[in-house]
Design a protein around this motif. Structure first.
Motif, PDB file in Angstrom:
ATOM      1  N   ALA A 209       0.839  -0.855  -0.052  1.00 19.00           N
ATOM      2  CA  ALA A 209      -0.050   0.103  -0.209  1.00 19.00           C
ATOM      3  C   ALA A 209       0.729   1.166  -0.056  1.00 19.00           C
ATOM      4  O   ALA A 209       0.403   1.951   0.969  1.00 19.00           O
ATOM      5  CB  ALA A 209      -1.207   0.183   0.734  1.00 19.00           C
ATOM      6  N   HIS A 210       1.614   1.274  -0.970  1.00 19.77           N
ATOM      7  CA  HIS A 210       2.714   2.527  -1.100  1.00 19.77           C
ATOM      8  C   HIS A 210       1.601   3.743  -1.577  1.00 19.77           C
ATOM      9  O   HIS A 210       1.259   3.462  -2.269  1.00 19.77           O
ATOM     10  CB  HIS A 210       3.688   2.602  -1.702  1.00 19.77           C
ATOM     11  N   LEU A 211       2.034   4.806  -0.178  1.00 19.24           N
ATOM     12  CA  LEU A 211       1.431   6.037  -0.788  1.00 19.24           C
ATOM     13  C   LEU A 211       0.114   5.847  -0.762  1.00 19.24           C
ATOM     14  O   LEU A 211      -1.240   7.072  -1.073  1.00 19.24           O
ATOM     15  CB  LEU A 211       1.903   6.670  -2.028  1.00 19.24           C
ATOM     16  N   ALA A 212      -1.341   4.629  -0.664  1.00 20.24           N
ATOM     17  CA  ALA A 212      -2.150   5.065  -0.264  1.00 20.24           C
ATOM     18  C   ALA A 212      -3.098   5.855   0.674  1.00 20.24           C
ATOM     19  O   ALA A 212      -1.580   5.875   1.983  1.00 20.24           O
ATOM     20  CB  ALA A 212      -2.957   3.690  -0.247  1.00 20.24           C
ATOM     21  N   ASN A 235       5.023  -2.050  -5.952  1.00 23.01           N
ATOM     22  CA  ASN A 235       5.088  -0.279  -6.228  1.00 23.01           C
ATOM     23  C   ASN A 235       6.266   0.496  -6.511  1.00 23.01           C
ATOM     24  O   ASN A 235       6.688   1.154  -7.231  1.00 23.01           O
ATOM     25  CB  ASN A 235       3.343   0.322  -6.042  1.00 23.01           C
ATOM     26  N   LEU A 236       7.188  -0.032  -5.534  1.00 25.25           N
ATOM     27  CA  LEU A 236       8.244   1.052  -5.026  1.00 25.25           C
ATOM     28  C   LEU A 236       9.424   0.167  -5.186  1.00 25.25           C
ATOM     29  O   LEU A 236       9.411  -0.994  -3.730  1.00 25.25           O
ATOM     30  CB  LEU A 236       8.685   1.575  -4.163  1.00 25.25           C
ATOM     31  N   PRO A 237      10.048  -0.709  -6.545  1.00 27.29           N
ATOM     32  CA  PRO A 237      11.086  -1.860  -5.720  1.00 27.29           C
ATOM     33  C   PRO A 237      12.263  -1.852  -5.549  1.00 27.29           C
ATOM     34  O   PRO A 237      12.686  -1.007  -6.972  1.00 27.29           O
ATOM     35  CB  PRO A 237      10.143  -2.493  -7.565  1.00 27.29           C
ATOM     36  N   ILE A 238      12.563  -2.522  -5.343  1.00 30.44           N
ATOM     37  CA  ILE A 238      14.424  -3.036  -4.730  1.00 30.44           C
ATOM     38  C   ILE A 238      14.999  -4.465  -5.145  1.00 30.44           C
ATOM     39  O   ILE A 238      15.722  -4.113  -5.674  1.00 30.44           O
ATOM     40  CB  ILE A 238      14.707  -2.173  -4.070  1.00 30.44           C
ATOM     41  N   GLY A 239      13.505  -5.060  -4.986  1.00 26.69           N
ATOM     42  CA  GLY A 239      14.404  -6.540  -4.963  1.00 26.69           C
ATOM     43  C   GLY A 239      14.331  -7.184  -4.352  1.00 26.69           C
ATOM     44  O   GLY A 239      12.737  -8.145  -4.229  1.00 26.69           O
ATOM     45  N   GLU A 240      14.535  -7.108  -2.754  1.00 23.40           N
ATOM     46  CA  GLU A 240      14.356  -7.115  -1.905  1.00 23.40           C
ATOM     47  C   GLU A 240      14.540  -6.291  -0.833  1.00 23.40           C
ATOM     48  O   GLU A 240      15.311  -5.052  -1.211  1.00 23.40           O
ATOM     49  CB  GLU A 240      15.174  -8.181  -1.381  1.00 23.40           C
ATOM     50  N   GLY A 241      13.543  -5.807  -0.119  1.00 20.46           N
ATOM     51  CA  GLY A 241      13.714  -4.565   0.956  1.00 20.46           C
ATOM     52  C   GLY A 241      12.356  -4.791   1.609  1.00 20.46           C
ATOM     53  O   GLY A 241      11.446  -4.957   1.427  1.00 20.46           O
ATOM     54  N   ILE A 292      18.789   2.213  -5.471  1.00 25.47           N
ATOM     55  CA  ILE A 292      17.431   1.700  -5.649  1.00 25.47           C
ATOM     56  C   ILE A 292      16.709   2.017  -5.594  1.00 25.47           C
ATOM     57  O   ILE A 292      15.924   2.617  -6.738  1.00 25.47           O
ATOM     58  CB  ILE A 292      17.499  -0.141  -6.514  1.00 25.47           C
ATOM     59  N   GLY A 293      15.877   2.060  -4.810  1.00 24.77           N
ATOM     60  CA  GLY A 293      14.856   2.591  -3.643  1.00 24.77           C
ATOM     61  C   GLY A 293      14.925   3.910  -4.386  1.00 24.77           C
ATOM     62  O   GLY A 293      13.797   4.718  -4.390  1.00 24.77           O
ATOM     63  N   LEU A 294      16.025   4.949  -4.081  1.00 25.43           N
ATOM     64  CA  LEU A 294      15.982   6.325  -3.622  1.00 25.43           C
ATOM     65  C   LEU A 294      15.462   6.343  -5.429  1.00 25.43           C
ATOM     66  O   LEU A 294      14.921   7.586  -5.714  1.00 25.43           O
ATOM     67  CB  LEU A 294      17.337   6.943  -3.416  1.00 25.43           C
ATOM     68  N   ALA A 295      16.032   5.802  -6.516  1.00 24.46           N
ATOM     69  CA  ALA A 295      15.718   5.536  -8.030  1.00 24.46           C
ATOM     70  C   ALA A 295      14.468   6.044  -8.264  1.00 24.46           C
ATOM     71  O   ALA A 295      13.512   6.433  -8.784  1.00 24.46           O
ATOM     72  CB  ALA A 295      17.280   4.937  -8.656  1.00 24.46           C
ATOM     73  N   GLN A 296      14.321   4.714  -7.610  1.00 23.36           N
ATOM     74  CA  GLN A 296      12.324   4.336  -7.796  1.00 23.36           C
ATOM     75  C   GLN A 296      11.315   5.662  -7.317  1.00 23.36           C
ATOM     76  O   GLN A 296      10.037   5.660  -7.777  1.00 23.36           O
ATOM     77  CB  GLN A 296      12.340   2.828  -6.966  1.00 23.36           C
ATOM     78  N   LEU A 297      12.109   6.093  -6.044  1.00 21.89           N
ATOM     79  CA  LEU A 297      10.723   6.588  -5.129  1.00 21.89           C
ATOM     80  C   LEU A 297      10.884   8.475  -6.407  1.00 21.89           C
ATOM     81  O   LEU A 297       9.624   9.107  -5.593  1.00 21.89           O
ATOM     82  CB  LEU A 297      11.386   7.111  -3.688  1.00 21.89           C
ATOM     83  N   LYS A 298      11.805   8.579  -6.892  1.00 24.80           N
ATOM     84  CA  LYS A 298      11.339   9.071  -7.885  1.00 24.80           C
ATOM     85  C   LYS A 298       9.695   9.738  -8.396  1.00 24.80           C
ATOM     86  O   LYS A 298       9.365  10.624  -9.097  1.00 24.80           O
ATOM     87  CB  LYS A 298      12.556   9.793  -8.695  1.00 24.80           C
ATOM     88  N   ARG A 299       9.848   8.287  -9.244  1.00 28.21           N
ATOM     89  CA  ARG A 299       8.466   8.327 -10.329  1.00 28.21           C
ATOM     90  C   ARG A 299       7.076   8.229  -9.417  1.00 28.21           C
ATOM     91  O   ARG A 299       6.082   7.985  -9.861  1.00 28.21           O
ATOM     92  CB  ARG A 299       8.608   6.655 -10.735  1.00 28.21           C
ATOM     93  N   LEU A 300       7.232   7.494  -7.790  1.00 28.25           N
ATOM     94  CA  LEU A 300       6.044   6.944  -7.126  1.00 28.25           C
ATOM     95  C   LEU A 300       5.269   7.503  -7.214  1.00 28.25           C
ATOM     96  O   LEU A 300       3.913   7.059  -7.421  1.00 28.25           O
ATOM     97  CB  LEU A 300       6.562   6.550  -5.670  1.00 28.25           C
ATOM     98  N   GLU A 301       5.198   8.813  -7.064  1.00 22.06           N
ATOM     99  CA  GLU A 301       4.117   9.204  -6.543  1.00 22.06           C
ATOM    100  C   GLU A 301       3.099   9.934  -7.860  1.00 22.06           C
ATOM    101  O   GLU A 301       1.521   9.679  -8.029  1.00 22.06           O
ATOM    102  CB  GLU A 301       4.272  11.185  -6.284  1.00 22.06           C
ATOM    103  N   ALA A 302       3.989  10.157  -9.450  1.00 21.19           N
ATOM    104  CA  ALA A 302       3.103  10.380 -10.391  1.00 21.19           C
ATOM    105  C   ALA A 302       2.778   8.837 -10.910  1.00 21.19           C
ATOM    106  O   ALA A 302       1.577   8.817 -11.524  1.00 21.19           O
ATOM    107  CB  ALA A 302       3.851  10.645 -11.441  1.00 21.19           C
ATOM    108  N   GLN A 303       3.152   8.050 -10.617  1.00 21.28           N
ATOM    109  CA  GLN A 303       2.606   6.015 -10.894  1.00 21.28           C
ATOM    110  C   GLN A 303       1.615   5.925  -9.862  1.00 21.28           C
ATOM    111  O   GLN A 303       0.197   5.505 -10.503  1.00 21.28           O
ATOM    112  CB  GLN A 303       3.568   5.331 -10.479  1.00 21.28           C
ATOM    113  N   THR A 304       1.363   6.181  -8.740  1.00 20.35           N
ATOM    114  CA  THR A 304       0.340   6.151  -7.651  1.00 20.35           C
ATOM    115  C   THR A 304      -0.566   6.779  -8.440  1.00 20.35           C
ATOM    116  O   THR A 304      -1.666   5.998  -8.591  1.00 20.35           O
ATOM    117  CB  THR A 304       0.703   6.727  -6.281  1.00 20.35           C
TER     118      THR A 304
END
Length: 455
Positions: A209-212, A235-241, A292-304
């Motif tokens: 539920a990332h950003l719900a 929705n915020l993928p790192i591989g494992e984390g 990887i998480g920091l790179a993915q986080l930049k897109r999460l708001e728009a994707q959500t």
């Protein structure tokens, strides 16, 4: 007709966030435009599929030009164990969720295990949770030698039903593990009121539920602790984390010590280093995972935003198809994360076409889908835990009688949902508005041809 180009999609008027994703090259315009009204032959009967395997957004997403520098720099630094990048990711995730503190760990399962354990939940205690969840939610309770107690679901929202939850409370109950399943918030107002009334802890399993948002708060920030997963499909993928968030500084300090071999941290003993003072594990996140998480986080708001808008648009069309009931959101849900999009399927409205055959027909159209979870509490891992010495030491023989446990934890609404749910993967919701229309039309077309498909 060929695939809609990004430029054409933008000219036609996209969803706000979807437009951003398309313009940035971060989403595909998938819909092949192969529908031609009622005369179209479904792919399962030999017609042309609507989508190909490559049409949908590839997940996880990796944009080389934007993402690789931080990762390559972290690898070349030789500093691979927990350090500044992990600290940075924790700070940003706490800020995004709206919590004071965040601690990362190796996966969402261990986030749950650690949070439960550091809230002093253990042998002899009961934790009430939902039966409609991934196995990790229940395994985390068992890992702390507590007893999972299942409260049935609301059949419209798939979330734990607060009324059924309250009836499950006993003198052994220590906590409620709320799971925002499929990335959609549970009825947190009622759950928090019940917890306060009975002096119970609330732990939010927000792993999907990332950003719900519920009541203008991000899920994970409402209860005592929130847990997240960054596994590859999330929705915020790192591989494992994974991560634990909380406003309780002392609790997070204890979790930090627990994830680092019990070495003192912060308020736990007033020192950052020294002798280990508690039984613990070593489940620290690495620097390159944080990169990887920091790179993915930049897109999460728009994707959500895109997933939420596309899901609501899709539901507005599916609700008018006989035999299809889209999942419902509670009134105070501001935004769903929609890690999965789901609806309930009734074969009788599709000429008796089985769910299995319906799913096969959807897959033939190129739409990723599944039937979702199986019934949880009847599985063998539960029985195996009850047979262990520690459970026999802390629970009565009657409580460990597995047949009696199954009877006491019967959840008929959950069992019905496990038989008729249909899931679509989250990357489908990163498609275009036309894709959502295509999904609805594909289902209508299967309905029109259900007799032929069944035969």
């Amino acid at each position: 007709m060929g695939h809609t180009s990004r430029r054409k999609f933008l000219r036609q008027g996209s969803l706000g966030a979807a437009g951003f994703l398309f313009a940035s090259g971060l989403a595909n315009s998938s819909f092949a435009g192969t529908f031609s009204g009622e005369g179209r032959t479904p792919a399962i009967l030999g017609g042309r599929p609507v989508w190909s395997d490559t049409d949908w957004v590839k997940w996880p997403m990796w944009v080389q030009s934007e993402d690789e520098k931080i990762l390559i720099d972290s690898v070349r630094s030789g500093v691979w164990s927990r350090n500044k990048l992990v600290d940075s990711f924790e700070g940003k995730w706490a800020e995004v969720v709206g919590a004071k503190r965040c601690l990362t760990v190796v996966n969402g399962t261990n986030a749950l295990i650690t949070a439960i354990g550091q809230l002093d939940i253990g042998p002899g205690d009961e934790v009430i949770t939902t039966p409609y969840t991934f196995i990790a939610s229940v395994q985390a309770i068992l890992a702390n030698h507590a007893m999972p107690v299942f409260a049935d679901i609301d059949p419209a929202t798939y979330q734990i039903d607060p009324e059924k939850l309250e009836s499950k409370i006993t003198k052994r109950t220590k906590a409620i593990l709320v799971v925002h399943i499929l990335g959609l918030p549970a009825d947190m107002d009622r759950i928090m009121a019940i917890a306060q009334k009975h002096n119970l802890l609330v732990i939010e399993d927000a792993c999907q539920a990332h950003l719900a948002e519920y009541g203008n708060k991000k899920v994970g920030s409402i209860g005592k602790a929130g847990c997240f997963s960054f596994q590859n499909s999330k929705n915020l993928p790192i591989g494992e984390g994974g991560a634990i968030v909380s406003d309780d500084e002392q609790f997070i300090d204890k979790c930090f010590a627990a994830h680092n071999l019990g070495y003192a941290y912060g308020t736990s003993t007033g020192a950052v280093a020294g002798d280990s003072f508690m039984k613990a594990s070593k489940i620290r996140l690495t620097e390159y995972a944080a990169a990887i998480g920091l790179a993915q986080l930049k897109r999460l708001e728009a994707q959500t935003i895109t997933r939420d808008e596309n899901a609501r648009y899709l539901s507005s069309m599916l609700k008018d198809i006989d035999g299809v009931t889209p999942i419902k959101l509670y009134d105070k849900v501001n935004r769903g994360a929609f890690h999965l999009y789901s609806f309930r399927y009734r074969p009788e409205s599709f000429a008796g076409l089985s769910r299995q055959k319906f799913l096969e027909a959807l897959r033939k159209e190129g739409l990723p889908c599944s039937g979702g979870y199986k019934v949880m509490h009847t599985q063998e891992f539960m029985k195996d835990a009850f047979a262990s010495r520690i459970y026999k030491s802390f629970y009565t023989k009657k409580m460990l009688d597995f047949d009696d446990y199954l009877r006491r934890n019967s959840c008929p609404e959950n069992e019905a949902l496990c038989k008729d749910a249909v899931w679509l993967t989250q990357n489908v919701l990163l498609g275009s508005r036309r894709d959502m229309e295509g999904i609805a039309e594909a289902i209508r077309n299967i309905s029109r041809n259900a007799d032929r498909i069944k035969d």
